[in-house]
Motif scaffolding. Structure first.
Motif, PDB file in Angstrom:
ATOM      1  N   MET A   1      -3.421   2.908 -10.883  1.00 24.16           N
ATOM      2  CA  MET A   1      -2.602   2.252 -10.073  1.00 24.16           C
ATOM      3  C   MET A   1      -3.315   1.484  -8.833  1.00 24.16           C
ATOM      4  SD  MET A   1       0.637   3.111  -7.479  1.00 24.16           S
ATOM      5  CE  MET A   1       1.233   4.610  -8.398  1.00 24.16           C
ATOM      6  N   ILE A   2      -3.191   0.482  -8.301  1.00 31.89           N
ATOM      7  CA  ILE A   2      -3.769  -0.077  -7.288  1.00 31.89           C
ATOM      8  C   ILE A   2      -2.680  -0.225  -6.304  1.00 31.89           C
ATOM      9  CG2 ILE A   2      -4.752  -2.404  -6.248  1.00 31.89           C
ATOM     10  CD1 ILE A   2      -6.312  -0.884  -8.669  1.00 31.89           C
ATOM     11  N   LEU A   3      -3.256   0.387  -5.028  1.00 31.85           N
ATOM     12  CA  LEU A   3      -2.376   0.137  -3.756  1.00 31.85           C
ATOM     13  C   LEU A   3      -2.983  -0.713  -2.761  1.00 31.85           C
ATOM     14  CD1 LEU A   3      -0.133   1.765  -1.964  1.00 31.85           C
ATOM     15  CD2 LEU A   3      -2.008   3.170  -1.069  1.00 31.85           C
ATOM     16  N   VAL A   4      -2.295  -1.573  -2.251  1.00 30.67           N
ATOM     17  CA  VAL A   4      -2.521  -2.674  -1.422  1.00 30.67           C
ATOM     18  C   VAL A   4      -1.825  -2.619  -0.090  1.00 30.67           C
ATOM     19  CG1 VAL A   4      -2.979  -5.037  -1.107  1.00 30.67           C
ATOM     20  CG2 VAL A   4      -3.071  -4.200  -3.392  1.00 30.67           C
ATOM     21  N   THR A   5      -2.526  -2.658   0.914  1.00 33.95           N
ATOM     22  CA  THR A   5      -1.857  -2.717   2.285  1.00 33.95           C
ATOM     23  C   THR A   5      -2.139  -3.797   2.871  1.00 33.95           C
ATOM     24  OG1 THR A   5      -3.446  -1.453   3.496  1.00 33.95           O
ATOM     25  CG2 THR A   5      -1.362  -0.339   2.660  1.00 33.95           C
ATOM     26  N   VAL A   6      -1.721  -4.793   3.474  1.00 42.51           N
ATOM     27  CA  VAL A   6      -1.844  -6.110   4.185  1.00 42.51           C
ATOM     28  C   VAL A   6      -1.286  -5.918   5.420  1.00 42.51           C
ATOM     29  CG1 VAL A   6      -1.963  -8.541   4.418  1.00 42.51           C
ATOM     30  CG2 VAL A   6      -2.095  -7.295   2.242  1.00 42.51           C
ATOM     31  N   GLU A   7      -2.029  -6.093   6.593  1.00 40.68           N
ATOM     32  CA  GLU A   7      -1.437  -6.177   8.140  1.00 40.68           C
ATOM     33  C   GLU A   7      -1.649  -7.567   8.667  1.00 40.68           C
ATOM     34  OE1 GLU A   7      -2.998  -2.876  10.354  1.00 40.68           O
ATOM     35  OE2 GLU A   7      -2.723  -1.490   8.606  1.00 40.68           O
ATOM     36  N   ALA A   8      -0.838  -8.129   9.149  1.00 39.43           N
ATOM     37  CA  ALA A   8      -1.139  -9.533   9.541  1.00 39.43           C
ATOM     38  C   ALA A   8      -0.394  -9.554  10.943  1.00 39.43           C
ATOM     39  CB  ALA A   8      -0.394 -10.541   8.834  1.00 39.43           C
ATOM     40  N   LYS A   9      -0.874 -10.224  12.281  1.00 40.74           N
ATOM     41  CA  LYS A   9      -0.435 -10.373  13.207  1.00 40.74           C
ATOM     42  C   LYS A   9      -0.087 -11.945  13.657  1.00 40.74           C
ATOM     43  CE  LYS A   9      -1.422  -6.388  15.000  1.00 40.74           C
ATOM     44  NZ  LYS A   9      -0.463  -5.377  15.308  1.00 40.74           N
ATOM     45  N   PHE A  10       0.951 -11.935  14.211  1.00 40.02           N
ATOM     46  CA  PHE A  10       1.665 -13.373  14.624  1.00 40.02           C
ATOM     47  C   PHE A  10       2.091 -13.183  16.135  1.00 40.02           C
ATOM     48  CE2 PHE A  10       2.733 -12.176  10.212  1.00 40.02           C
ATOM     49  CZ  PHE A  10       2.230 -13.245   9.432  1.00 40.02           C
ATOM     50  N   SER A  11       2.312 -14.449  16.807  1.00 37.91           N
ATOM     51  CA  SER A  11       2.862 -14.511  18.001  1.00 37.91           C
ATOM     52  C   SER A  11       4.417 -14.032  18.105  1.00 37.91           C
ATOM     53  CB  SER A  11       2.815 -15.950  18.679  1.00 37.91           C
ATOM     54  OG  SER A  11       3.800 -16.738  18.145  1.00 37.91           O
ATOM     55  N   PRO A  12       4.761 -13.267  18.986  1.00 34.38           N
ATOM     56  CA  PRO A  12       6.323 -12.913  19.014  1.00 34.38           C
ATOM     57  C   PRO A  12       7.345 -13.939  18.651  1.00 34.38           C
ATOM     58  CG  PRO A  12       5.222 -11.980  20.924  1.00 34.38           C
ATOM     59  CD  PRO A  12       4.056 -13.142  20.363  1.00 34.38           C
ATOM     60  N   ASP A  13       7.038 -15.387  18.912  1.00 34.63           N
ATOM     61  CA  ASP A  13       7.913 -16.229  18.623  1.00 34.63           C
ATOM     62  C   ASP A  13       7.711 -16.718  17.115  1.00 34.63           C
ATOM     63  OD1 ASP A  13       8.700 -16.439  21.325  1.00 34.63           O
ATOM     64  OD2 ASP A  13       7.101 -18.246  21.549  1.00 34.63           O
ATOM     65  N   ASP A  14       6.789 -16.240  16.462  1.00 39.47           N
ATOM     66  CA  ASP A  14       6.600 -16.581  15.076  1.00 39.47           C
ATOM     67  C   ASP A  14       6.920 -15.375  13.919  1.00 39.47           C
ATOM     68  OD1 ASP A  14       6.049 -19.194  15.457  1.00 39.47           O
ATOM     69  OD2 ASP A  14       3.785 -18.770  15.581  1.00 39.47           O
ATOM     70  N   VAL A  15       7.056 -14.215  14.302  1.00 42.36           N
ATOM     71  CA  VAL A  15       7.310 -13.218  13.384  1.00 42.36           C
ATOM     72  C   VAL A  15       8.627 -13.176  12.673  1.00 42.36           C
ATOM     73  CG1 VAL A  15       7.671 -10.469  13.483  1.00 42.36           C
ATOM     74  CG2 VAL A  15       5.997 -11.568  15.140  1.00 42.36           C
ATOM     75  N   ASP A  16       9.471 -13.741  13.453  1.00 42.03           N
ATOM     76  CA  ASP A  16      10.757 -13.873  12.341  1.00 42.03           C
ATOM     77  C   ASP A  16      10.776 -14.806  11.517  1.00 42.03           C
ATOM     78  OD1 ASP A  16      12.220 -11.780  13.647  1.00 42.03           O
ATOM     79  OD2 ASP A  16      13.073 -13.120  15.239  1.00 42.03           O
ATOM     80  N   GLU A  17      10.047 -15.806  11.723  1.00 40.21           N
ATOM     81  CA  GLU A  17       9.711 -16.808  10.495  1.00 40.21           C
ATOM     82  C   GLU A  17       8.675 -16.382   9.472  1.00 40.21           C
ATOM     83  OE1 GLU A  17       8.026 -21.301   9.991  1.00 40.21           O
ATOM     84  OE2 GLU A  17       8.187 -20.645  12.133  1.00 40.21           O
ATOM     85  N   ALA A  18       7.887 -15.603  10.172  1.00 41.81           N
ATOM     86  CA  ALA A  18       6.939 -14.892   8.832  1.00 41.81           C
ATOM     87  C   ALA A  18       7.599 -14.123   8.053  1.00 41.81           C
ATOM     88  CB  ALA A  18       5.894 -14.247   9.587  1.00 41.81           C
ATOM     89  N   ILE A  19       8.341 -13.320   8.413  1.00 34.44           N
ATOM     90  CA  ILE A  19       9.394 -12.302   7.778  1.00 34.44           C
ATOM     91  C   ILE A  19      10.222 -13.253   6.796  1.00 34.44           C
ATOM     92  CG2 ILE A  19      11.079 -10.548   7.770  1.00 34.44           C
ATOM     93  CD1 ILE A  19       9.764  -9.526  10.450  1.00 34.44           C
ATOM     94  N   SER A  20      10.869 -14.173   7.219  1.00 38.22           N
ATOM     95  CA  SER A  20      11.507 -14.917   6.349  1.00 38.22           C
ATOM     96  C   SER A  20      10.709 -15.645   5.282  1.00 38.22           C
ATOM     97  CB  SER A  20      12.323 -16.081   7.068  1.00 38.22           C
ATOM     98  OG  SER A  20      13.221 -15.566   8.080  1.00 38.22           O
ATOM     99  N   LEU A  21       9.625 -16.157   5.617  1.00 37.15           N
ATOM    100  CA  LEU A  21       8.777 -16.488   4.505  1.00 37.15           C
ATOM    101  C   LEU A  21       8.388 -15.327   3.580  1.00 37.15           C
ATOM    102  CD1 LEU A  21       6.336 -18.635   6.740  1.00 37.15           C
ATOM    103  CD2 LEU A  21       8.012 -19.556   5.060  1.00 37.15           C
ATOM    104  N   PHE A  22       8.013 -14.140   4.007  1.00 32.01           N
ATOM    105  CA  PHE A  22       7.704 -13.097   3.095  1.00 32.01           C
ATOM    106  C   PHE A  22       9.094 -12.759   2.112  1.00 32.01           C
ATOM    107  CE2 PHE A  22       3.978 -11.924   5.462  1.00 32.01           C
ATOM    108  CZ  PHE A  22       2.991 -11.812   4.351  1.00 32.01           C
ATOM    109  N   ASN A  23      10.137 -12.659   2.837  1.00 41.23           N
ATOM    110  CA  ASN A  23      11.517 -12.465   2.167  1.00 41.23           C
ATOM    111  C   ASN A  23      11.720 -13.373   1.056  1.00 41.23           C
ATOM    112  OD1 ASN A  23      11.859  -9.860   3.410  1.00 41.23           O
ATOM    113  ND2 ASN A  23      12.932 -10.691   4.871  1.00 41.23           N
ATOM    114  N   ALA A  24      11.256 -14.608   1.223  1.00 38.47           N
ATOM    115  CA  ALA A  24      11.983 -15.862   0.364  1.00 38.47           C
ATOM    116  C   ALA A  24      11.091 -15.716  -0.880  1.00 38.47           C
ATOM    117  CB  ALA A  24      11.719 -17.392   1.101  1.00 38.47           C
ATOM    118  N   GLN A  25       9.926 -15.023  -0.874  1.00 36.82           N
ATOM    119  CA  GLN A  25       8.937 -14.864  -2.155  1.00 36.82           C
ATOM    120  C   GLN A  25       9.049 -13.345  -2.772  1.00 36.82           C
ATOM    121  OE1 GLN A  25       7.266 -17.578  -3.317  1.00 36.82           O
ATOM    122  NE2 GLN A  25       7.940 -18.828  -1.518  1.00 36.82           N
ATOM    123  N   ALA A  26       9.446 -12.517  -2.178  1.00 37.91           N
ATOM    124  CA  ALA A  26       9.659 -11.197  -2.231  1.00 37.91           C
ATOM    125  C   ALA A  26      10.177 -10.860  -3.852  1.00 37.91           C
ATOM    126  CB  ALA A  26      10.276 -10.065  -1.361  1.00 37.91           C
TER     127      ALA A  26
END
Length: 95
Positions: A1-26
């Protein structure tokens, strides 16, 4: 099995948009061959996210990395990031 972790930083104003983008593709990512787990977590500090992924094998993870879904996600997220993402990939022989 391959275990992958990715950590990404955003400005506080952009975090919710980033989460929405991830959720749209998840869901599309979770349906890919070899994907055993794909989950998104918000950093306690509020300016970042972490993604935890499990892939059945290296070939499955590589297929994801060369997929249209991966390319689109990167294209949409890169302009929002305040730093390069930190990715860790590990091979798990047994749990």
């Amino acid at each position: 099995m391959i275990l992958v972790t990715v950590e990404a930083k955003f400005s506080p104003d952009d975090v919710d948009e980033a989460i929405s983008l991830f959720n749209a593709q998840a869901d599309d990512i979770r349906l890919m061959d070899g994907c055993g787990h794909y989950a998104l977590f918000r950093d306690i500090g509020g300016d970042g996210i972490a993604i935890l992924q499990h892939w059945a094998a290296t070939d499955a993870f590589n297929a994801y990395k060369t997929s249209d879904v991966f390319a689109k996600l990167g294209q949409d997220l890169r302009p929002l990031m305040t730093a390069f993402p930190v990715t860790r990939v590990a091979t798990i022989d047994s749990v």
